[in-house]
Write an enzyme that holds these catalytic residues in place. Structure first.
Site, short mmCIF file in Angstrom:
data_model
loop_
_atom_site.label_atom_id
_atom_site.label_comp_id
_atom_site.label_asym_id
_atom_site.label_seq_id
_atom_site.Cartn_x
_atom_site.Cartn_y
_atom_site.Cartn_z
N TYR A 150 0.85 -1.20 0.00
CA TYR A 150 0.00 0.00 0.00
C TYR A 150 0.88 1.25 0.00
CZ TYR A 150 -3.28 3.51 1.83
OH TYR A 150 -4.06 4.64 2.01
N1 LIG Z 1 -9.03 5.80 5.75
C1 LIG Z 1 -7.77 6.11 5.95
O1 LIG Z 1 -7.25 6.00 7.06
C2 LIG Z 1 -6.94 6.64 4.81
C3 LIG Z 1 -5.68 7.19 5.11
C4 LIG Z 1 -4.90 7.67 4.08
C5 LIG Z 1 -5.36 7.62 2.79
N2 LIG Z 1 -6.57 7.09 2.51
C6 LIG Z 1 -7.00 7.05 1.10
O2 LIG Z 1 -8.26 7.65 0.97
C7 LIG Z 1 -8.91 7.12 -0.20
C8 LIG Z 1 -10.34 6.74 0.16
O3 LIG Z 1 -10.32 5.70 1.12
P1 LIG Z 1 -11.36 5.56 2.32
O4 LIG Z 1 -10.58 5.48 3.56
O5 LIG Z 1 -12.44 6.55 2.19
O6 LIG Z 1 -11.88 4.06 2.05
P2 LIG Z 1 -13.26 3.43 1.56
O7 LIG Z 1 -14.37 3.91 2.41
O8 LIG Z 1 -13.00 1.99 1.45
O9 LIG Z 1 -13.46 4.08 0.11
C9 LIG Z 1 -12.74 3.66 -1.01
C10 LIG Z 1 -13.52 4.05 -2.25
O10 LIG Z 1 -12.74 3.65 -3.39
C11 LIG Z 1 -13.60 2.88 -4.23
N3 LIG Z 1 -12.87 1.90 -5.02
C12 LIG Z 1 -12.14 0.85 -4.57
N4 LIG Z 1 -11.66 0.15 -5.60
C13 LIG Z 1 -12.11 0.76 -6.73
C14 LIG Z 1 -11.97 0.51 -8.12
N5 LIG Z 1 -11.28 -0.53 -8.57
N6 LIG Z 1 -12.56 1.36 -9.00
C15 LIG Z 1 -13.30 2.39 -8.55
N7 LIG Z 1 -13.48 2.69 -7.26
C16 LIG Z 1 -12.89 1.87 -6.36
C17 LIG Z 1 -14.57 2.19 -3.27
O11 LIG Z 1 -15.69 1.74 -4.01
P3 LIG Z 1 -16.40 0.31 -3.71
O12 LIG Z 1 -17.36 0.58 -2.60
O13 LIG Z 1 -17.05 -0.03 -5.00
O14 LIG Z 1 -15.31 -0.65 -3.32
C18 LIG Z 1 -14.86 3.34 -2.32
O15 LIG Z 1 -15.81 4.20 -2.88
C19 LIG Z 1 -8.05 5.95 -0.66
O16 LIG Z 1 -7.25 6.37 -1.75
C20 LIG Z 1 -7.19 5.65 0.54
O17 LIG Z 1 -5.97 5.05 0.20
C21 LIG Z 1 -7.39 6.59 3.49
#
Ligand SMILES: NC(=O)c1ccc[n+]([C@@H]2O[C@H](COP(=O)([O-])OP(=O)(O)OC[C@H]3O[C@@H](n4cnc5c(N)ncnc54)[C@H](OP(=O)(O)O)[C@@H]3O)[C@@H](O)[C@H]2O)c1
Length: 278
Positions: A150
């Site tokens: 990641y």
């Molecule tokens: N949460 C944290 O602590 C954190 C920290 C740093 C960075 N981030 C980053 O923030 C971003 C959002 O993450 P989140 O924490 O909000 O997680 P999340 O709730 O799991 O959201 C991820 C989103 O990405 C979509 N997605 C996953 N695979 C995909 C694909 N192949 N094509 C299109 N859409 C896809 C998911 O859709 P589905 O529902 O269809 O799977 C969901 O809408 C990510 O880039 C993550 O790396 C998160």
């Protein structure tokens, strides 16, 4: 005509909260979802339109961007948020999983940029500010054990952000990284479910600590609204910081990045043992 912004991955977490916040701020929001019409919280707004695509599907992305074009919308922003977080030891993570990590977080981001850029250029040429915001991570600054794949994908996001910004500078399109530390979203639970599926004899005792470690990080995380506000500022501030770290004690992560690698090794080993991330 309203300014439009495309946010990828609005089904949950940061994407959903950001799309809702941008709607409240008066933008028209295109949000990508892989399945269905999109969350009710967004579809209730006349200023929201769901686009159905997976960021690994070039034709799907192209069809989504074509819809924006056909609507005659003025696309002034792209938020590359869609992402997955694979964890586990590098030695044992499956090829399918490590490839998926890069297909979604890195190549998907490149593909969406390539398809959306003609519309962003067109808005810029008409005199409107156009920007791309890539969602990075503190894992794109520092690498914790067992989230290395990641982390590698998020280091790539930082490199792509810097490179793209320098390539687009002459055209007046800004490219910014908003890199959160832990945020309370479903991504953590998805990661834990997938780690439990590994066959990890050699790393078993260490991985037993990974669960509580990530749970502690999640519990200490910020609400997605904090990240949504940082994304909004990146899209609208007159002179935005090109690399924004959104986390509690962010200064500590920045300082740690400057320390010798051997010091970082000890730091992460100790933190993993103590179930504390930073
Ligand atoms: N949460 C944290 O602590 C954190 C920290 C740093 C960075 N981030 C980053 O923030 C971003 C959002 O993450 P989140 O924490 O909000 O997680 P999340 O709730 O799991 O959201 C991820 C989103 O990405 C979509 N997605 C996953 N695979 C995909 C694909 N192949 N094509 C299109 N859409 C896809 C998911 O859709 P589905 O529902 O269809 O799977 C969901 O809408 C990510 O880039 C993550 O790396 C998160």
């Amino acid at each position: 005509m309203q300014d439009s912004i495309l946010v990828t991955g609005v089904s949950s977490g940061i994407g959903l909260t950001t799309a809702a916040y941008l709607l409240r701020k008066g933008f028209f929001v295109y949000g990508s979802v892989r399945r269905g019409a999109g969350p009710e919280q967004l579809t209730a707004s006349p200023s929201f339109k769901a686009l159905n695509f997976d960021v690994r599907d070039r034709d799907g992305i192209r069809a989504g961007i074509q819809q924006i074009h056909d609507d005659g919308a003025r696309l002034i922003g792209l938020v590359n948020n869609a992402g997955v977080a694979i964890s586990g030891p590098i030695e044992t993570v499956s090829e399918e999983e490590y490839r998926r990590q890069f297909e979604v977080n890195v190549f998907g981001l490149v593909a969406v940029c390539q398809e959306a850029l003609p519309l962003l250029h067109a808005s810029r040429e008409l005199g409107f500010d156009s920007r791309i915001v890539n969602i990075g991570s503190v894992s794109g600054y520092l690498t914790s054990p067992f989230t290395s794949i990641y982390s590698a994908s998020k280091f790539a996001v930082e490199a792509l952000t810097d490179g793209l910004r320098r390539e687009l500078l002459p055209f007046g399109i800004d490219v910014i990284s908003v890199a959160p530390g832990p945020v309370k979203t479903p991504i953590w639970q998805k990661g834990r479910e997938q780690t439990e599926a590994f066959d990890n004899d050699r790393y078993g005792s260490m991985l037993e600590k990974l669960g509580p470690y990530t749970e502690a990080a999640e519990a200490d995380g910020v609400e997605p609204q904090v990240v949504a506000e940082a994304i909004y500022r990146a899209l609208t501030d007159e002179q935005p910081d090109p690399a924004v770290l959104v986390m509690k004690k962010g200064w500590m992560a920045k300082l740690l990045k400057l320390t010798p690698k051997r010091f970082q090794d000890k730091f992460f080993t100790k933190r993993l043992a103590e179930n504390r991330r930073y």
